[in-house]
Design a protein around this motif. Structure first.
Motif, PDB file in Angstrom:
ATOM      1  N   LEU A 157     -77.557  22.813  16.639  1.00  0.00           N
ATOM      2  CA  LEU A 157     -76.221  22.490  16.140  1.00  0.00           C
ATOM      3  C   LEU A 157     -75.211  23.567  16.512  1.00  0.00           C
ATOM      4  CD1 LEU A 157     -76.816  20.933  12.628  1.00  0.00           C
ATOM      5  CD2 LEU A 157     -75.755  19.863  14.601  1.00  0.00           C
ATOM      6  N   PHE A 158     -75.668  24.812  16.581  1.00  0.00           N
ATOM      7  CA  PHE A 158     -74.776  25.900  17.003  1.00  0.00           C
ATOM      8  C   PHE A 158     -74.327  25.670  18.447  1.00  0.00           C
ATOM      9  CE2 PHE A 158     -74.246  30.090  19.048  1.00  0.00           C
ATOM     10  CZ  PHE A 158     -73.171  30.569  18.315  1.00  0.00           C
ATOM     11  N   VAL A 159     -75.269  25.292  19.299  1.00  0.00           N
ATOM     12  CA  VAL A 159     -74.922  24.978  20.689  1.00  0.00           C
ATOM     13  C   VAL A 159     -73.994  23.769  20.737  1.00  0.00           C
ATOM     14  CG1 VAL A 159     -75.838  24.262  22.934  1.00  0.00           C
ATOM     15  CG2 VAL A 159     -77.071  25.963  21.561  1.00  0.00           C
ATOM     16  N   GLY A 160     -74.297  22.768  19.896  1.00  0.00           N
ATOM     17  CA  GLY A 160     -73.431  21.587  19.834  1.00  0.00           C
ATOM     18  C   GLY A 160     -72.026  21.922  19.382  1.00  0.00           C
ATOM     19  N   SER A 161     -71.903  22.890  18.473  1.00  0.00           N
ATOM     20  CA  SER A 161     -70.578  23.302  17.996  1.00  0.00           C
ATOM     21  C   SER A 161     -69.777  23.955  19.115  1.00  0.00           C
ATOM     22  CB  SER A 161     -70.728  24.270  16.821  1.00  0.00           C
ATOM     23  OG  SER A 161     -71.416  23.669  15.749  1.00  0.00           O
ATOM     24  N   ILE A 162     -70.464  24.731  19.962  1.00  0.00           N
ATOM     25  CA  ILE A 162     -69.782  25.350  21.100  1.00  0.00           C
ATOM     26  C   ILE A 162     -69.301  24.283  22.077  1.00  0.00           C
ATOM     27  CG2 ILE A 162     -70.083  26.881  23.087  1.00  0.00           C
ATOM     28  CD1 ILE A 162     -72.065  28.488  21.443  1.00  0.00           C
ATOM     29  N   VAL A 163     -70.157  23.284  22.328  1.00  0.00           N
ATOM     30  CA  VAL A 163     -69.769  22.180  23.213  1.00  0.00           C
ATOM     31  C   VAL A 163     -68.585  21.415  22.630  1.00  0.00           C
ATOM     32  CG1 VAL A 163     -70.533  19.998  24.241  1.00  0.00           C
ATOM     33  CG2 VAL A 163     -72.105  21.953  24.137  1.00  0.00           C
ATOM     34  N   ALA A 164     -68.584  21.250  21.289  1.00  0.00           N
ATOM     35  CA  ALA A 164     -67.507  20.513  20.621  1.00  0.00           C
ATOM     36  C   ALA A 164     -66.152  21.195  20.774  1.00  0.00           C
ATOM     37  CB  ALA A 164     -67.843  20.333  19.144  1.00  0.00           C
ATOM     38  N   LEU A 165     -66.160  22.504  21.027  1.00  0.00           N
ATOM     39  CA  LEU A 165     -64.893  23.213  21.236  1.00  0.00           C
ATOM     40  C   LEU A 165     -64.171  22.710  22.483  1.00  0.00           C
ATOM     41  CD1 LEU A 165     -65.981  26.894  20.427  1.00  0.00           C
ATOM     42  CD2 LEU A 165     -64.667  25.343  18.981  1.00  0.00           C
ATOM     43  N   PHE A 166     -64.940  22.234  23.455  1.00  0.00           N
ATOM     44  CA  PHE A 166     -64.357  21.739  24.701  1.00  0.00           C
ATOM     45  C   PHE A 166     -64.058  20.241  24.632  1.00  0.00           C
ATOM     46  CE2 PHE A 166     -66.997  25.418  25.719  1.00  0.00           C
ATOM     47  CZ  PHE A 166     -66.115  26.189  26.454  1.00  0.00           C
ATOM     48  N   PHE A 167     -64.600  19.576  23.597  1.00  0.00           N
ATOM     49  CA  PHE A 167     -64.349  18.152  23.410  1.00  0.00           C
ATOM     50  C   PHE A 167     -63.951  17.905  21.951  1.00  0.00           C
ATOM     51  CE2 PHE A 167     -67.518  18.666  26.736  1.00  0.00           C
ATOM     52  CZ  PHE A 167     -66.946  17.950  27.785  1.00  0.00           C
ATOM     53  N   PRO A 168     -62.819  18.459  21.540  1.00  0.00           N
ATOM     54  CA  PRO A 168     -62.422  18.346  20.134  1.00  0.00           C
ATOM     55  C   PRO A 168     -62.083  16.908  19.747  1.00  0.00           C
ATOM     56  CG  PRO A 168     -60.611  19.218  21.445  1.00  0.00           C
ATOM     57  CD  PRO A 168     -61.800  19.139  22.361  1.00  0.00           C
ATOM     58  N   GLY A 169     -62.285  16.614  18.492  1.00  0.00           N
ATOM     59  CA  GLY A 169     -61.964  15.278  17.992  1.00  0.00           C
ATOM     60  C   GLY A 169     -62.463  15.113  16.571  1.00  0.00           C
ATOM     61  N   LYS A 170     -61.877  14.162  15.879  1.00  0.00           N
ATOM     62  CA  LYS A 170     -62.226  13.923  14.480  1.00  0.00           C
ATOM     63  C   LYS A 170     -63.689  13.530  14.331  1.00  0.00           C
ATOM     64  CE  LYS A 170     -61.082  10.859  10.609  1.00  0.00           C
ATOM     65  NZ  LYS A 170     -60.177   9.783  10.128  1.00  0.00           N
ATOM     66  N   MET A 171     -64.161  12.614  15.188  1.00  0.00           N
ATOM     67  CA  MET A 171     -65.535  12.144  15.082  1.00  0.00           C
ATOM     68  C   MET A 171     -66.525  13.272  15.349  1.00  0.00           C
ATOM     69  SD  MET A 171     -67.517   9.750  14.286  1.00  0.00           S
ATOM     70  CE  MET A 171     -66.245   8.477  14.126  1.00  0.00           C
ATOM     71  N   MET A 172     -66.251  14.095  16.349  1.00  0.00           N
ATOM     72  CA  MET A 172     -67.139  15.211  16.670  1.00  0.00           C
ATOM     73  C   MET A 172     -67.204  16.195  15.512  1.00  0.00           C
ATOM     74  SD  MET A 172     -69.208  16.514  18.877  1.00  0.00           S
ATOM     75  CE  MET A 172     -68.818  15.700  20.455  1.00  0.00           C
ATOM     76  N   THR A 173     -66.050  16.469  14.900  1.00  0.00           N
ATOM     77  CA  THR A 173     -66.006  17.370  13.744  1.00  0.00           C
ATOM     78  C   THR A 173     -66.823  16.830  12.583  1.00  0.00           C
ATOM     79  OG1 THR A 173     -63.792  18.160  14.363  1.00  0.00           O
ATOM     80  CG2 THR A 173     -64.491  18.514  12.085  1.00  0.00           C
ATOM     81  N   LEU A 174     -66.689  15.540  12.318  1.00  0.00           N
ATOM     82  CA  LEU A 174     -67.431  14.918  11.222  1.00  0.00           C
ATOM     83  C   LEU A 174     -68.940  14.968  11.461  1.00  0.00           C
ATOM     84  CD1 LEU A 174     -65.217  11.789  10.426  1.00  0.00           C
ATOM     85  CD2 LEU A 174     -65.648  13.744   8.924  1.00  0.00           C
ATOM     86  N   ILE A 175     -69.345  14.715  12.700  1.00  0.00           N
ATOM     87  CA  ILE A 175     -70.776  14.714  13.029  1.00  0.00           C
ATOM     88  C   ILE A 175     -71.366  16.117  12.864  1.00  0.00           C
ATOM     89  CG2 ILE A 175     -72.459  14.425  14.884  1.00  0.00           C
ATOM     90  CD1 ILE A 175     -70.710  12.163  15.963  1.00  0.00           C
ATOM     91  N   ILE A 176     -70.711  17.106  13.468  1.00  0.00           N
ATOM     92  CA  ILE A 176     -71.212  18.486  13.399  1.00  0.00           C
ATOM     93  C   ILE A 176     -71.215  19.000  11.964  1.00  0.00           C
ATOM     94  CG2 ILE A 176     -70.795  20.874  14.098  1.00  0.00           C
ATOM     95  CD1 ILE A 176     -71.865  19.192  16.338  1.00  0.00           C
ATOM     96  N   ALA A 177     -70.110  18.792  11.252  1.00  0.00           N
ATOM     97  CA  ALA A 177     -70.003  19.290   9.876  1.00  0.00           C
ATOM     98  C   ALA A 177     -71.014  18.607   8.958  1.00  0.00           C
ATOM     99  CB  ALA A 177     -68.584  19.086   9.353  1.00  0.00           C
TER     100      ALA A 177
END
Length: 236
Positions: A157-177
């Motif tokens: 999930l930490f790696v996924g959070s780093i990837v999410a920084l380059f693909f920001p969005g509401k859905m990505m935030t909800l999934i990671i959080a």
């Protein structure tokens, strides 16, 4: 969290003396944890309700980075150095410094949210943590054996959070959080059972009351922050 001094329980049968020691240990851990959470709550309340303080900490980035360095330094000292966290009063001093710096970091984080969101997240965190703690004490399922799997999931999930920084969005935030909130909730159950000992395969030594309080505190704080992130993303 699952690192630190652990012992493997060859038997679930504890003598009266062992039960008394474990009970005193649990009481000491929760006393320390309560003080930590009260300090954090005070910092959060000030950052939420006092406009001048909220503006000051948001416009002085050097305070954030100073607190971050102190937090990381004291966390490493307490988590990795057995002699340090067992030596009183040094262990209490370091834990107090860690709690202050971590509380400031949390205050900075919550300063960008609305008070209603913070209160809702706080209420949900109290409800979730209380329920999970009761569950950890009562369930016959041994969560102490899955610490390694939780650590792997956290790394992913930490790696996924780093990837999410380059693909920001509401859905990505909800999934990671949401995933992080679930993982730290399981960590809370796991760490609680390690503290309780008894029939669980792994337990924390009664001499590690500082480490036990530290792990539970980190679990609860992370649950709060990720629930707050979920609420904020849902309101957007």
């Amino acid at each position: 969290m699952s690192t630190g001094q652990e012992t493997q329980n060859p038997s679930g049968d504890l003598g009266f003396s062992d039960k008394t020691i474990r009970k005193d240990f649990i009481c000491k851990v929760y006393s320390i944890l309560t003080c930590q959470l009260m300090i954090t709550l005070i910092f959060v309340a000030i950052a939420t309700l006092h406009d001048e303080t909220r503006t000051y900490i948001k416009t002085n980035c050097w305070l954030f980075f100073t607190a971050l360095v102190i937090t990381i330094g004291t966390l490493i000292a307490l988590a990795c150095c057995e002699n340090v966290r067992r030596k009183s009063p040094l262990n209490f001093i370091l834990l107090f410094v860690f709690t202050l710096s971590e509380s400031f970091l949390i205050a900075v984080c919550v300063s960008r949210y609305y008070p209603e969101q913070i209160l809702l997240a706080l209420g949900l965190t109290i409800l979730i943590c209380f329920t999970l703690t009761i569950f950890a004490f009562q369930t016959k399922i041994d969560f102490t054996v899955i610490g390694g799997f939780l650590l792997i999931a956290l790394i992913i999930l930490f790696v996924g959070s780093i990837v999410a920084l380059f693909f920001p969005g509401k859905m990505m935030t909800l999934i990671i959080a949401s995933a992080c909130a679930i993982i730290f909730s399981i960590f809370l159950i796991c760490d609680t059972q390690r503290m309780v000992g008894g029939n669980h395969k792994y337990s924390i030594s009664p001499e590690e009351y500082i480490f036990a309080a530290l792990t539970l505190y980190v679990d609860i704080i992370n649950i709060f922050l990720y629930i707050l992130a979920i609420i904020a993303a849902s309101d957007d």
